[in-house]
Write an enzyme that holds these catalytic residues in place. Sequence first.
Site, PDB file in Angstrom:
ATOM      1  N   SER A 153     -25.159 -16.667  19.055  1.00  0.00           N
ATOM      2  CA  SER A 153     -26.506 -16.091  19.097  1.00  0.00           C
ATOM      3  C   SER A 153     -26.502 -14.736  19.785  1.00  0.00           C
ATOM      4  CB  SER A 153     -27.452 -17.022  19.844  1.00  0.00           C
ATOM      5  OG  SER A 153     -27.487 -18.289  19.232  1.00  0.00           O
TER       6      SER A 153
HETATM    7  N1  SAH Z   1     -24.305 -22.210  20.824  1.00  0.00           N
HETATM    8  C1  SAH Z   1     -23.441 -21.567  19.862  1.00  0.00           C
HETATM    9  C2  SAH Z   1     -24.182 -21.219  18.610  1.00  0.00           C
HETATM   10  C3  SAH Z   1     -23.449 -21.693  17.400  1.00  0.00           C
HETATM   11  S1  SAH Z   1     -24.342 -21.611  15.863  1.00  0.00           S
HETATM   12  C4  SAH Z   1     -22.741 -20.371  20.484  1.00  0.00           C
HETATM   13  O1  SAH Z   1     -23.120 -19.944  21.588  1.00  0.00           O
HETATM   14  O2  SAH Z   1     -21.786 -19.868  19.900  1.00  0.00           O
HETATM   15  C5  SAH Z   1     -24.819 -23.297  15.648  1.00  0.00           C
HETATM   16  C6  SAH Z   1     -23.729 -24.324  15.666  1.00  0.00           C
HETATM   17  O3  SAH Z   1     -24.307 -25.592  15.344  1.00  0.00           O
HETATM   18  C7  SAH Z   1     -22.611 -24.095  14.648  1.00  0.00           C
HETATM   19  O4  SAH Z   1     -21.398 -24.075  15.342  1.00  0.00           O
HETATM   20  C8  SAH Z   1     -22.704 -25.299  13.722  1.00  0.00           C
HETATM   21  O5  SAH Z   1     -21.434 -25.749  13.246  1.00  0.00           O
HETATM   22  C9  SAH Z   1     -23.352 -26.338  14.610  1.00  0.00           C
HETATM   23  N2  SAH Z   1     -24.056 -27.415  13.890  1.00  0.00           N
HETATM   24  C10 SAH Z   1     -24.730 -27.351  12.711  1.00  0.00           C
HETATM   25  N3  SAH Z   1     -25.226 -28.546  12.382  1.00  0.00           N
HETATM   26  C11 SAH Z   1     -24.880 -29.408  13.373  1.00  0.00           C
HETATM   27  C12 SAH Z   1     -25.092 -30.814  13.600  1.00  0.00           C
HETATM   28  N4  SAH Z   1     -25.768 -31.595  12.744  1.00  0.00           N
HETATM   29  N5  SAH Z   1     -24.573 -31.353  14.717  1.00  0.00           N
HETATM   30  C13 SAH Z   1     -23.857 -30.603  15.607  1.00  0.00           C
HETATM   31  N6  SAH Z   1     -23.618 -29.289  15.436  1.00  0.00           N
HETATM   32  C14 SAH Z   1     -24.120 -28.683  14.336  1.00  0.00           C
END
Ligand code: SAH
Length: 220
Positions: free
Chosen positions: A66
């Site tokens: 993000s």
């Molecule tokens: N907090 C992260 C943001 C990653 S983007 C950072 O600081 O880098 C969102 C993330 O959610 C992705 O890595 C994606 O793979 C994960 N995601 C998507 N659907 C999900 C689910 N059902 N359960 C767990 N993680 C999920």
Amino acid sequence: MLVADDRVTLQHERMVADQMERRGIHNPDLLRVMRATPRHLFVPTNVRSTAYEDRPLPIGHGATISQPYIVALMTELLAPAKKHRVLEIGAGSGYQTAILGQLAAEVYTVEISPELARSAAKTLRELGYTNITVRQGDGYQGWLERAPFDGIMVTAAPPELPEALIAQLSAGGRLVAPVGPIWSQELMVIEKKADGTIERRSVCPVSFVPMKPARPVKYS
Ligand code: SAH
């Protein structure tokens, strides 16, 4: 001439001053942690030179880290405290996890992508964060064995608030999540009061990667 390390330090300081302090993030503990956390070490090497810019960045496997301001804003809204146990859904790069780990007692994070779960765990271990546990799994289920949580932060967008996550909040606990359809969501704050009632408010429009269903949806 600046050497590479000085340049990173300068970009890092500008990120905190221009993107956070000037936009109204004032919590001193949060600002200290944003200054102390090396965001460039959480992103793939091909985007490392842009790690402190005012935008999200691709981290592979359909995920993004993000925008720094959104990380700070969501953390401020969650208000983690030193005695709190926090659950994060969507570890991704592990950057938001690291921020939470420095403000809470324990952080548990669930990531659906096996590759990202593995690399986030490795980055966090190498950087010495010891109160964080990463698990590959489906975030819609939360982490029942470790519940209840004082705070839950969701960093991928579900179309609607998952009931299982609200159920895993402790009394007085708070959940921060982007909720809504693909690429157009509201950042929501949900509070579970001491008597179990739920209060919700919408903070601002945001754009997150969608939260994936546990099993791929089949279209016939
Ligand atoms: N907090 C992260 C943001 C990653 S983007 C950072 O600081 O880098 C969102 C993330 O959610 C992705 O890595 C994606 O793979 C994960 N995601 C998507 N659907 C999900 C689910 N059902 N359960 C767990 N993680 C999920």
